[in-house]
Design a protein around this motif. Structure first.
Motif, PDB file in Angstrom:
ATOM      1  N   CYS A  59       0.065   6.717   3.485  1.00 61.25           N
ATOM      2  CA  CYS A  59       1.515   6.525   3.408  1.00 61.25           C
ATOM      3  C   CYS A  59       2.003   5.349   4.234  1.00 61.25           C
ATOM      4  O   CYS A  59       3.171   5.258   4.552  1.00 61.25           O
ATOM      5  CB  CYS A  59       2.254   7.801   3.833  1.00 61.25           C
ATOM      6  SG  CYS A  59       1.962   8.250   5.556  1.00 61.25           S
ATOM      7  N   TRP A  99       2.564   1.260   4.804  1.00 61.63           N
ATOM      8  CA  TRP A  99       2.717  -0.030   4.142  1.00 61.63           C
ATOM      9  C   TRP A  99       2.966  -1.113   5.180  1.00 61.63           C
ATOM     10  O   TRP A  99       3.531  -0.845   6.242  1.00 61.63           O
ATOM     11  CB  TRP A  99       3.919  -0.022   3.186  1.00 61.63           C
ATOM     12  CG  TRP A  99       3.784   0.862   1.988  1.00 61.63           C
ATOM     13  CD1 TRP A  99       3.910   2.224   1.950  1.00 61.63           C
ATOM     14  CD2 TRP A  99       3.532   0.453   0.649  1.00 61.63           C
ATOM     15  NE1 TRP A  99       3.762   2.682   0.671  1.00 61.63           N
ATOM     16  CE2 TRP A  99       3.526   1.610  -0.152  1.00 61.63           C
ATOM     17  CE3 TRP A  99       3.320  -0.790   0.041  1.00 61.63           C
ATOM     18  CZ2 TRP A  99       3.315   1.573  -1.522  1.00 61.63           C
ATOM     19  CZ3 TRP A  99       3.103  -0.829  -1.322  1.00 61.63           C
ATOM     20  CH2 TRP A  99       3.094   0.328  -2.097  1.00 61.63           C
ATOM     21  N   PRO A 148       4.777  -6.249  -0.403  1.00 56.29           N
ATOM     22  CA  PRO A 148       4.359  -5.186   0.518  1.00 56.29           C
ATOM     23  C   PRO A 148       2.933  -4.758   0.222  1.00 56.29           C
ATOM     24  O   PRO A 148       2.499  -4.694  -0.935  1.00 56.29           O
ATOM     25  CB  PRO A 148       5.355  -4.058   0.222  1.00 56.29           C
ATOM     26  CG  PRO A 148       6.549  -4.741  -0.354  1.00 56.29           C
ATOM     27  CD  PRO A 148       6.011  -5.895  -1.137  1.00 56.29           C
ATOM     28  N   ARG A 151       0.095  -1.896   0.615  1.00 62.01           N
ATOM     29  CA  ARG A 151      -0.203  -0.493   0.938  1.00 62.01           C
ATOM     30  C   ARG A 151      -1.600  -0.404   1.513  1.00 62.01           C
ATOM     31  O   ARG A 151      -2.567  -0.883   0.925  1.00 62.01           O
ATOM     32  CB  ARG A 151      -0.091   0.361  -0.323  1.00 62.01           C
ATOM     33  CG  ARG A 151      -0.458   1.819  -0.090  1.00 62.01           C
ATOM     34  CD  ARG A 151      -0.149   2.650  -1.311  1.00 62.01           C
ATOM     35  NE  ARG A 151      -0.858   3.914  -1.291  1.00 62.01           N
ATOM     36  CZ  ARG A 151      -0.722   4.852  -2.196  1.00 62.01           C
ATOM     37  NH1 ARG A 151       0.091   4.669  -3.220  1.00 62.01           N
ATOM     38  NH2 ARG A 151      -1.390   5.972  -2.111  1.00 62.01           N
ATOM     39  N   ASP A 205      -3.471  -8.467  -2.949  1.00 58.23           N
ATOM     40  CA  ASP A 205      -2.350  -8.241  -2.033  1.00 58.23           C
ATOM     41  C   ASP A 205      -2.635  -8.740  -0.621  1.00 58.23           C
ATOM     42  O   ASP A 205      -1.714  -8.876   0.178  1.00 58.23           O
ATOM     43  CB  ASP A 205      -2.020  -6.743  -1.986  1.00 58.23           C
ATOM     44  CG  ASP A 205      -1.402  -6.246  -3.282  1.00 58.23           C
ATOM     45  OD1 ASP A 205      -0.900  -7.102  -4.041  1.00 58.23           O
ATOM     46  OD2 ASP A 205      -1.424  -5.030  -3.526  1.00 58.23           O
ATOM     47  N   ARG A 239       5.780   5.739   4.101  1.00 60.90           N
ATOM     48  CA  ARG A 239       6.467   6.141   2.880  1.00 60.90           C
ATOM     49  C   ARG A 239       5.704   7.293   2.241  1.00 60.90           C
ATOM     50  O   ARG A 239       4.475   7.335   2.269  1.00 60.90           O
ATOM     51  CB  ARG A 239       6.513   4.991   1.870  1.00 60.90           C
ATOM     52  CG  ARG A 239       7.382   3.844   2.286  1.00 60.90           C
ATOM     53  CD  ARG A 239       8.837   4.122   2.052  1.00 60.90           C
ATOM     54  NE  ARG A 239       9.203   3.916   0.659  1.00 60.90           N
ATOM     55  CZ  ARG A 239      10.409   4.114   0.161  1.00 60.90           C
ATOM     56  NH1 ARG A 239      11.364   4.545   0.938  1.00 60.90           N
ATOM     57  NH2 ARG A 239      10.663   3.887  -1.102  1.00 60.90           N
ATOM     58  N   PRO A 288       7.111   1.065  -3.310  1.00 59.67           N
ATOM     59  CA  PRO A 288       7.017   0.270  -2.083  1.00 59.67           C
ATOM     60  C   PRO A 288       8.379   0.123  -1.411  1.00 59.67           C
ATOM     61  O   PRO A 288       9.417   0.093  -2.077  1.00 59.67           O
ATOM     62  CB  PRO A 288       6.509  -1.089  -2.576  1.00 59.67           C
ATOM     63  CG  PRO A 288       5.872  -0.819  -3.881  1.00 59.67           C
ATOM     64  CD  PRO A 288       6.603   0.339  -4.483  1.00 59.67           C
TER      65      PRO A 288
END
Length: 459
Positions: A22, A24, A35, A37, A52, A116, A122
């Protein structure tokens, strides 16, 4: 989000650990990156990586750092980068754990770790109203506002000064669908002798100087929303009359004998929790019970760090006519690690000051800021009582002597020749009764229990 601990956690630590699924990283700086993760696998960050983990920011090495999972924690490790990897302002010399609220900098790439739920998208920003932005740190509050906006229950907003409570009241009003206006009133600015007339209105000739009738704020907000800031500054008699407005949805103006129906939604705001206001005698308990239909906590800015770059750029754009300079990573890191006692209002003023002094620069840098970053410390328990200032503090002595006469804090502040805000600062987290009961000033020996009891009933 809870109070942020900016101390770097080592991998052996378990305090503050968060489920890896959870977390990010929300990037900002002189570049762009979506963003990221954090996953259970190894993730390499740098200009030469794919996906990413690719960071097109100045000062980032081709292979700069890596993220990995060790037990319940996510961790970050520098890979011999040219400019180093920094966590909460400290250069990494060994792997360190990441927790929500941590600030990570690689060159000019700056990220805030945001927690999150797994099933949510995101973290991002939303312009909830023209000129009013909610960042990731306001996502939970945003969800609650959507659910309660169309209810008729009173709403109590609790949060520090400058955190944006009036903006939230405006959002509640707009999303309520009510056809009337939002009537905003700062109760602390109402003259005590005129507060009842200002709020509830009056008929012509109701008192000396009432040369014509006036609606008052309550009737002016009928069909809409009445927003009362610093409600606890109203005298107990005015609070009692406001309670009847909430209960009966009707008001009796000064000089009238018959009640007039009103249809309004009440939103109140306070920097002090409502329970504490009741315990200190500044708010009637029955009024507090009515106001507590829905209580929304507005987090201070330092507890929602991911919002800071979003809001800062928004203010730069607004006050530069859309021609805002860039912001380098070290300045963003500086802003993210400041405690922000003035919250969003303080951030806005800083943006305006930097534009006034350095608005012709293409990039705003850390050297343009006027103070070193000071990271807020995590709360480790109840805040200690503020120590009583020394006996030579004339302001405190005068305030205490004035309180002994009648127990009314607002009147005591005026008699002592200080502002109401100064009086509250002198009180700290004490009630007027607690101030009177504390030893240390000669006035205490003359008060007796009667004055202390009177102070418990003060505003």
């Amino acid at each position: 989000m809870s109070s942020v601990d900016t101390t770097t956690l080592r991998l052996s630590d378990t305090v503050g650990s968060v489920s890896a699924s959870c977390l990010w990283l929300v990037w900002s700086g002189l570049g762009a990156a979506p963003p990221l993760r954090l996953s259970d696998g190894l993730q390499v960050l740098g200009r030469g990586t794919d996906g990413d983990g690719r960071l097109e920011f100045p000062g980032v090495s081709r292979v700069h750092a890596e993220l990995f999972r060790q037990g319940p924690l996510h961790a970050v490790r520098d890979l011999g980068s040219t400019n180093g990897t920094f966590l909460n302002g400290q250069r990494l010399t060994s792997p360190s754990a990441l927790s929500p609220g941590d600030v990570l900098r690689l060159g000019d790439a700056v990220a805030v770790a945001v927690a999150r739920p797994l099933d949510q998208p995101p973290p991002g920003a939303e312009e909830v109203l023209p000129g009013l932005l909610f960042g990731p740190g306001m996502a939970a509050l945003r969800d609650v506002i959507r659910r309660v906006a169309r209810e008729t229950l009173p709403v109590m907003l609790e949060g520090p000064t400058g955190a944006g409570k009036e903006g939230i009241a405006r959002l509640l009003h707009v999303e309520s669908g009510r056809a009337g206006v939002l009537q905003a009133v700062n109760c602390g600015a109402l003259p005590p002798a005129l507060a009842e007339a200002e709020l509830f209105g009056y008929r012509k000739g109701a008192f000396t100087g009432a040369e014509q009738a006036a609606l008052g704020h309550v009737r002016a907000s009928s069909g809409g929303t009445l927003f009362l800031d610093e409600l606890y500054d109203l005298a107990p008699s005015v609070q009692a009359k406001l309670l009847r407005v909430i209960q009966e949805q009707q008001v009796v103006p000064l000089g009238e004998t018959r009640p007039i129906p009103v249809d309004l939604r009440l939103v109140a705001a306070s920097p002090v929790p409502i329970r504490q206001l009741v315990d200190s005698g500044r708010l009637r308990e029955d009024l507090a019970a009515r106001l507590s239909g829905i209580v929304l906590g507005v987090p201070p800015l330092h507890e929602r760090r991911a919002d800071i770059p979003i809001l800062f750029r928004h203010f730069l754009s607004r006050y530069s006519g859309g021609r805002a300079p860039g912001v380098d990573g070290r300045l963003l890191e500086h802003l993210l690690l400041r405690p922000w006692p003035g919250n969003v209002r303080e951030l806005e003023l800083l943006a305006r000051r930097l534009l006034a002094l350095h608005g012709t620069e293409t990039v705003l840098r850390k050297s343009h800021a006027d103070a070193e970053p000071q990271a807020p410390k995590a709360a480790s328990g109840p805040a200690p009582k503020r120590a009583l200032p020394e006996q030579g503090d004339d302001d405190l002595r005068r305030l205490r002597q004035a309180l002994a006469g009648h127990g009314n804090l607002s009147r005591a502040a005026r008699e002592a020749g200080i502002s109401r805000q100064r009086a509250y600062r002198l009180l700290g987290d004490r009630s007027p009764a607690e101030l009177l009961a504390e030893p240390g000033l000669e006035a205490q020996t003359e008060l007796g229990t009667g004055a202390c009891e009177l102070a418990r009933k003060s505003e």
